[in-house]
Design a protein around this motif. Structure first.
Motif, PDB file in Angstrom:
ATOM      1  N   SER A 256       0.827  -1.208   0.000  1.00  0.00           N
ATOM      2  CA  SER A 256       0.000   0.000   0.000  1.00  0.00           C
ATOM      3  C   SER A 256       0.861   1.258   0.000  1.00  0.00           C
ATOM      4  N   PHE A 257       0.237   2.355  -0.406  1.00  0.00           N
ATOM      5  CA  PHE A 257       0.949   3.636  -0.492  1.00  0.00           C
ATOM      6  C   PHE A 257       0.862   4.355   0.861  1.00  0.00           C
ATOM      7  N   ASP A 258       1.467   3.781   1.886  1.00  0.00           N
ATOM      8  CA  ASP A 258       1.354   4.375   3.219  1.00  0.00           C
ATOM      9  C   ASP A 258       2.585   4.027   4.037  1.00  0.00           C
ATOM     10  N   LYS A 259       2.390   3.845   5.328  1.00  0.00           N
ATOM     11  CA  LYS A 259       3.510   3.608   6.239  1.00  0.00           C
ATOM     12  C   LYS A 259       3.820   2.121   6.420  1.00  0.00           C
ATOM     13  N   GLN A 260       3.415   1.286   5.473  1.00  0.00           N
ATOM     14  CA  GLN A 260       3.712  -0.140   5.582  1.00  0.00           C
ATOM     15  C   GLN A 260       5.208  -0.392   5.673  1.00  0.00           C
ATOM     16  N   ILE A 261       5.992   0.460   5.042  1.00  0.00           N
ATOM     17  CA  ILE A 261       7.449   0.346   5.134  1.00  0.00           C
ATOM     18  C   ILE A 261       7.893   0.434   6.582  1.00  0.00           C
ATOM     19  N   VAL A 262       7.283   1.348   7.335  1.00  0.00           N
ATOM     20  CA  VAL A 262       7.608   1.514   8.758  1.00  0.00           C
ATOM     21  C   VAL A 262       7.194   0.276   9.545  1.00  0.00           C
ATOM     22  N   ARG A 263       5.965  -0.195   9.322  1.00  0.00           N
ATOM     23  CA  ARG A 263       5.489  -1.370  10.057  1.00  0.00           C
ATOM     24  C   ARG A 263       6.367  -2.587   9.785  1.00  0.00           C
ATOM     25  N   ASP A 264       6.753  -2.774   8.523  1.00  0.00           N
ATOM     26  CA  ASP A 264       7.591  -3.927   8.175  1.00  0.00           C
ATOM     27  C   ASP A 264       8.944  -3.840   8.864  1.00  0.00           C
ATOM     28  N   TRP A 265       9.537  -2.643   8.883  1.00  0.00           N
ATOM     29  CA  TRP A 265      10.853  -2.493   9.509  1.00  0.00           C
ATOM     30  C   TRP A 265      10.758  -2.745  11.008  1.00  0.00           C
ATOM     31  N   LEU A 266       9.718  -2.214  11.639  1.00  0.00           N
ATOM     32  CA  LEU A 266       9.559  -2.436  13.074  1.00  0.00           C
ATOM     33  C   LEU A 266       9.360  -3.915  13.387  1.00  0.00           C
ATOM     34  N   SER A 267       8.560  -4.598  12.576  1.00  0.00           N
ATOM     35  CA  SER A 267       8.306  -6.016  12.813  1.00  0.00           C
ATOM     36  C   SER A 267       9.593  -6.832  12.751  1.00  0.00           C
ATOM     37  N   ALA A 268      10.522  -6.388  11.913  1.00  0.00           N
ATOM     38  CA  ALA A 268      11.781  -7.113  11.751  1.00  0.00           C
ATOM     39  C   ALA A 268      12.838  -6.703  12.777  1.00  0.00           C
ATOM     40  N   ASN A 269      12.627  -5.551  13.440  1.00  0.00           N
ATOM     41  CA  ASN A 269      13.699  -5.015  14.289  1.00  0.00           C
ATOM     42  C   ASN A 269      13.264  -4.684  15.715  1.00  0.00           C
ATOM     43  N   TRP A 270      12.061  -5.097  16.093  1.00  0.00           N
ATOM     44  CA  TRP A 270      11.546  -4.753  17.432  1.00  0.00           C
ATOM     45  C   TRP A 270      10.588  -5.837  17.891  1.00  0.00           C
ATOM     46  N   ASP A 271      10.717  -6.226  19.167  1.00  0.00           N
ATOM     47  CA  ASP A 271       9.853  -7.283  19.706  1.00  0.00           C
ATOM     48  C   ASP A 271       8.567  -6.734  20.309  1.00  0.00           C
ATOM     49  N   LYS A 272       8.312  -5.432  20.089  1.00  0.00           N
ATOM     50  CA  LYS A 272       7.095  -4.756  20.572  1.00  0.00           C
ATOM     51  C   LYS A 272       7.043  -4.672  22.091  1.00  0.00           C
ATOM     52  N   GLN A 273       8.204  -4.756  22.718  1.00  0.00           N
ATOM     53  CA  GLN A 273       8.310  -4.560  24.159  1.00  0.00           C
ATOM     54  C   GLN A 273       9.038  -3.246  24.431  1.00  0.00           C
ATOM     55  N   GLY A 274       8.509  -2.432  25.356  1.00  0.00           N
ATOM     56  CA  GLY A 274       9.148  -1.168  25.680  1.00  0.00           C
ATOM     57  C   GLY A 274       9.006  -0.160  24.554  1.00  0.00           C
ATOM     58  N   GLU A 275       9.907   0.818  24.545  1.00  0.00           N
ATOM     59  CA  GLU A 275       9.870   1.865  23.536  1.00  0.00           C
ATOM     60  C   GLU A 275      10.409   1.346  22.202  1.00  0.00           C
ATOM     61  N   PRO A 276       9.767   1.724  21.089  1.00  0.00           N
ATOM     62  CA  PRO A 276      10.260   1.282  19.779  1.00  0.00           C
ATOM     63  C   PRO A 276      11.571   1.962  19.425  1.00  0.00           C
ATOM     64  N   PRO A 277      12.370   1.351  18.565  1.00  0.00           N
ATOM     65  CA  PRO A 277      13.636   1.957  18.156  1.00  0.00           C
ATOM     66  C   PRO A 277      13.423   3.158  17.246  1.00  0.00           C
ATOM     67  N   VAL A 278      14.450   3.973  17.136  1.00  0.00           N
ATOM     68  CA  VAL A 278      14.426   5.125  16.234  1.00  0.00           C
ATOM     69  C   VAL A 278      14.491   4.625  14.796  1.00  0.00           C
ATOM     70  N   LEU A 279      13.663   5.232  13.942  1.00  0.00           N
ATOM     71  CA  LEU A 279      13.643   4.823  12.541  1.00  0.00           C
ATOM     72  C   LEU A 279      14.914   5.272  11.817  1.00  0.00           C
ATOM     73  N   PRO A 280      15.507   4.413  11.006  1.00  0.00           N
ATOM     74  CA  PRO A 280      16.682   4.814  10.221  1.00  0.00           C
ATOM     75  C   PRO A 280      16.311   5.862   9.175  1.00  0.00           C
ATOM     76  N   ASP A 281      17.288   6.648   8.771  1.00  0.00           N
ATOM     77  CA  ASP A 281      17.054   7.692   7.766  1.00  0.00           C
ATOM     78  C   ASP A 281      16.489   7.112   6.481  1.00  0.00           C
ATOM     79  N   GLU A 282      16.957   5.933   6.083  1.00  0.00           N
ATOM     80  CA  GLU A 282      16.491   5.320   4.844  1.00  0.00           C
ATOM     81  C   GLU A 282      14.988   5.012   4.920  1.00  0.00           C
ATOM     82  N   ILE A 283      14.520   4.527   6.055  1.00  0.00           N
ATOM     83  CA  ILE A 283      13.105   4.193   6.226  1.00  0.00           C
ATOM     84  C   ILE A 283      12.264   5.464   6.209  1.00  0.00           C
ATOM     85  N   VAL A 284      12.775   6.516   6.832  1.00  0.00           N
ATOM     86  CA  VAL A 284      12.072   7.809   6.826  1.00  0.00           C
ATOM     87  C   VAL A 284      11.932   8.315   5.390  1.00  0.00           C
TER      88      VAL A 284
END
Length: 302
Positions: A255-283
């Protein structure tokens, strides 16, 4: 807001008083006490998994606002924009590209969802029950299948901090009355059909969207409010990719939205605590995806 973190402070705007901030938008009322207007400012914040993330997506708010305005011009229904009103307050220059001056309305507690495809929460419900919001669908449908006729699947707008609840049309009648419920349904389906056809001319599939409506207390007319047909309120797919069955499903339904962000978080965060800072490339890629939809829809505009 329960379960949501926020990291940016809404700007202080001359002659406006900040009254509320959601995950993405900030709302202001005039400091002079006028009750007829509301300033809706789309921030550059991006949220996923009930968290507002760092950093923001520069330019995102302006793209979403421009797309809403573009669609409002093409929808044959009263909307909440108050541009040009004789007594309208001035919009501060610092947020002008991502703000909408609007009329204040009596908002209806029904989120008007229209689905032209079976996917997301609708597909999950279909897998369990064979229906979506009480609407029976043919057996054997798969995730991403387009529906022959769009369906209206309303949701109850839950109190602050809670999740919206999918409801049947009959439940929407209980909430707002039969006349209003029918008007909300009919207007939503009419707008969706017009938008779906226009998007198709530009090689884009409008899979689903949500609308919000209010009543103008001065006139009693039904008014289209909030953002409309943006990447944050709608699911759009690239028609060429969707039709290429050699591609993986995730790529066909990108989709033409923030799916890129969701995919990156799913691969790099276990959804516990505060989420990591998004890399410049993802932004950067996320902004490009929002901007691509705007360009594709508006470039061929008559």
């Amino acid at each position: 807001m329960v379960g949501v973190t926020t990291h940016s402070t809404p700007p202080q705007l001359p002659a406006w008083r900040h009254v509320y901030s959601g995950k993405v938008r900030d709302l202001y009322v005039p400091e002079n006490g006028s009750e007829g207007y509301l300033l809706v400012v789309a921030s550059n914040r991006v949220s996923a998994f009930d968290h507002v993330l760092d950093p923001e997506i520069p330019g995102k708010g302006a793209v979403l606002t421009a797309l809403s305005r573009w669609w409002f011009e093409r929808i044959d229904l009263p909307n909440h924009l108050a541009d040009g009103a004789a007594d309208a307050p001035e919009v501060p220059a610092e947020v002008a590209d991502r703000a909408m001056l609007t009329r204040r309305l009596e908002m209806h507690p029904v989120e008007c969802v229209v689905r032209g495809a079976l996917t997301g929460s609708g597909f999950l419900e279909y897998q369990r029950t064979g229906a979506v919001c009480g609407i029976e669908l043919p057996a054997g449908l798969e995730d991403g299948d387009l529906l022959d006729t769009p369906i209206y699947t309303p949701a109850y707008k839950a109190p602050l901090g809670e999740h919206d609840e999918n409801i049947t049309f009959e439940r929407s009648v209980e909430l707002v009355g039969s006349e209003t419920a029918e008007a909300l349904r009919d207007a939503s389906l009419r707008i969706f059909t017009r938008a779906r056809d226009l998007a198709a001319e530009r090689g884009v599939i409008l899979a689903d969207t949500k609308f919000e409506f209010g009543t103008d207390p001065r006139t009693g007319e039904l008014v289209l409010a909030d953002e409309v047909l943006t990447s944050d309120s709608s699911r759009y797919w690239d028609a060429a990719a969707y039709g290429d069955e050699s591609l993986p499903r995730a790529q066909r339904l990108a989709s033409f939205d923030k799916q890129i962000v969701r995919d990156w978080l799913s691969a790099n965060w276990d959804k516990q605590g505060e989420p990591p800072v998004l890399p410049d490339e993802i932004v950067a890629r996320t902004y490009e995806r929002y901007a691509e939809l705007y360009d594709r829809l508006t470039a061929a505009a008559a």
